[in-house]
Design an enzyme around this catalytic site. Structure first.
Site, PDB file in Angstrom:
ATOM      1  N   MET A   1       1.009  -1.053   0.167  1.00 32.82           N
ATOM      2  CA  MET A   1      -0.080  -0.068   0.019  1.00 32.82           C
ATOM      3  C   MET A   1       0.870   1.174   0.065  1.00 32.82           C
ATOM      4  O   MET A   1       0.409   2.302   0.213  1.00 32.82           O
ATOM      5  CB  MET A   1      -0.885   0.040   1.284  1.00 32.82           C
ATOM      6  CG  MET A   1      -2.156  -1.343   1.066  1.00 32.82           C
ATOM      7  SD  MET A   1      -3.541  -0.855   1.986  1.00 32.82           S
ATOM      8  CE  MET A   1      -2.706  -0.452   3.585  1.00 32.82           C
ATOM      9  N   GLY A   2       2.190   1.030  -0.371  1.00 35.72           N
ATOM     10  CA  GLY A   2       2.971   2.161  -0.559  1.00 35.72           C
ATOM     11  C   GLY A   2       3.548   2.998   0.839  1.00 35.72           C
ATOM     12  O   GLY A   2       3.490   1.972   2.020  1.00 35.72           O
TER      13      GLY A   2
ATOM     14  N   GLU B   1      11.879  -0.492   5.090  1.00 35.90           N
ATOM     15  CA  GLU B   1      12.912  -1.484   4.780  1.00 35.90           C
ATOM     16  C   GLU B   1      12.296  -2.801   4.830  1.00 35.90           C
ATOM     17  O   GLU B   1      12.877  -3.654   4.048  1.00 35.90           O
ATOM     18  CB  GLU B   1      13.963  -1.221   5.773  1.00 35.90           C
ATOM     19  CG  GLU B   1      15.218  -2.419   5.636  1.00 35.90           C
ATOM     20  CD  GLU B   1      15.763  -2.451   4.266  1.00 35.90           C
ATOM     21  OE1 GLU B   1      15.932  -3.607   3.839  1.00 35.90           O
ATOM     22  OE2 GLU B   1      15.833  -1.307   3.822  1.00 35.90           O
ATOM     23  N   GLY B   2      11.183  -3.018   5.512  1.00 35.86           N
ATOM     24  CA  GLY B   2      10.557  -4.105   5.486  1.00 35.86           C
ATOM     25  C   GLY B   2       9.986  -4.588   3.941  1.00 35.86           C
ATOM     26  O   GLY B   2      10.173  -5.669   3.485  1.00 35.86           O
ATOM     27  N   HIS B   3       9.374  -3.555   3.521  1.00 35.11           N
ATOM     28  CA  HIS B   3       8.928  -3.854   1.851  1.00 35.11           C
ATOM     29  C   HIS B   3      10.147  -4.089   1.347  1.00 35.11           C
ATOM     30  O   HIS B   3       9.964  -5.209   0.226  1.00 35.11           O
ATOM     31  CB  HIS B   3       8.193  -2.617   1.439  1.00 35.11           C
ATOM     32  CG  HIS B   3       6.827  -2.234   2.070  1.00 35.11           C
ATOM     33  ND1 HIS B   3       6.722  -1.140   3.119  1.00 35.11           N
ATOM     34  CD2 HIS B   3       5.613  -2.706   2.308  1.00 35.11           C
ATOM     35  CE1 HIS B   3       5.592  -1.185   3.423  1.00 35.11           C
ATOM     36  NE2 HIS B   3       4.854  -1.962   2.965  1.00 35.11           N
TER      37      HIS B   3
ATOM     38  N   ALA C   1      10.355  -7.410   9.826  1.00 36.24           N
ATOM     39  CA  ALA C   1      11.497  -6.207   9.794  1.00 36.24           C
ATOM     40  C   ALA C   1      11.387  -5.341  11.120  1.00 36.24           C
ATOM     41  O   ALA C   1      10.018  -4.684  11.429  1.00 36.24           O
ATOM     42  CB  ALA C   1      11.617  -5.393   8.657  1.00 36.24           C
TER      43      ALA C   1
END
EC number: 6.3.2.1
Length: 283
Positions: free
Chosen positions: A26-27, A31-33, A172
């Site tokens: 969802m933007g 860092e997790g993404h 993360a």
């Protein structure tokens, strides 16, 4: 990196690629993404990412309008992380006039988030199914932070015979244990100071579980005590479940999942920790 806003243009670009990993987001990326994107890139010939704040998974009193957005910054991060395709649709592309179809999931979707946010998982299941149909990935990558969502996605993928492998990646965290989330930016300084209490509460359950405690109420009491001590008193749930069913038994087996949802000022945070008798390092 190519960016598309329409289904037709994206499908035309995707047709020229082989094995594809997919990271739906969802933007307002963190860092997790990006860790998901890098793993998808390493494990597939190419990686696609979607950026879409999905209105159908927000309730009428939730934070859809205020959900943080910064697509320009997101695209810069994705280019650096190695994304090949980005799907950046507007709501009318995914939900055109006359759209009436929704997917309902039971079982693992019924408790916790399903109970607290009616319609949420229907919105998730509907949009993710649409994205899978558009992107046609071989593998899709999700973060463990949304543990119940991962279980819901696995359930409807199996039930609907959708040919995609679901890969769940570890949470993360910041240095103090707070799970990375796009919503963290909305925490006040005081809220940010208190928020790591969620992880400390999960660790308390984890340590107790490692001693052999299998009574669900004792583990929940341990989590609630830590949350209260941290000044986190608006607790939606602090519970432990069987990770296969997402049901809460009175007595747990040798694997369990501790889950939290806590209101920290104006921000609702969720977190979880698998319990298997091994204790993670203290943040």
């Amino acid at each position: 990196m190519q960016v598309f806003s329409t289904v037709g243009d994206f499908r035309a670009a995707r047709a020229g690629l082989g094995a594809l990993g997919f990271v739906p987001t969802m933007g307002f990326l963190h860092e997790g993404h990006l860790g998901l994107v890098r793993r998808a890139k390493a494990e597939n010939g190419a990686v696609a990412v979607s950026i879409f704040v999905n209105p159908t998974q927000f309730g009428p009193n939730e934070d859809y309008a205020s959900y943080p957005r910064n697509p320009e910054h997101d695209l810069a991060l994705l280019k650096e992380a190695g994304a090949d395709l980005v799907f950046l649709p507007t709501p009318d592309v995914l939900y055109p006039p006359g759209f009436v179809t929704r997917i309902e999931v039971g079982g693992v979707a019924d408790e916790m988030e399903g109970r607290s946010r009616p319609g949420h998982f229907s919105g998730v299941a509907t949009v993710v199914t649409k994205l899978f149909n558009i992107v046609q990935p071989q593998r899709a990558y999700f973060g463990q932070k949304d543990a119940q969502q991962c279980a819901v996605v696995k359930r409807f993928v199996a039930d609907l015979n959708i040919p995609v492998d679901i890969v769940v990646c570890e949470i993360a965290r910041e240095d103090d244990g707070l799970a990375r989330s796009s919503r963290n930016v909305r925490l006040t300084p005081e809220g940010r100071q208190r928020a790591p209490g969620l992880f400390r509460a999960l660790q308390a359950a984890e340590r107790l579980f490692a001693t052999g405690e299998r009574r669900a109420d004792r583990l929940e009491e341990a989590m609630q005590a830590v949350l209260t001590d941290a000044g986190l008193t608006e607790i939606d749930y602090a519970t432990v479940v069987d990770p296969a069913t997402f049901r809460r038994p009175e007595r747990l087996g040798e694997e369990a999942l501790a889950l939290l949802a806590v209101q920290v000022g104006a921000v609702r945070l969720i977190d979880n920790q698998p319990l298997d008798g091994r204790v993670a390092p203290v943040a």
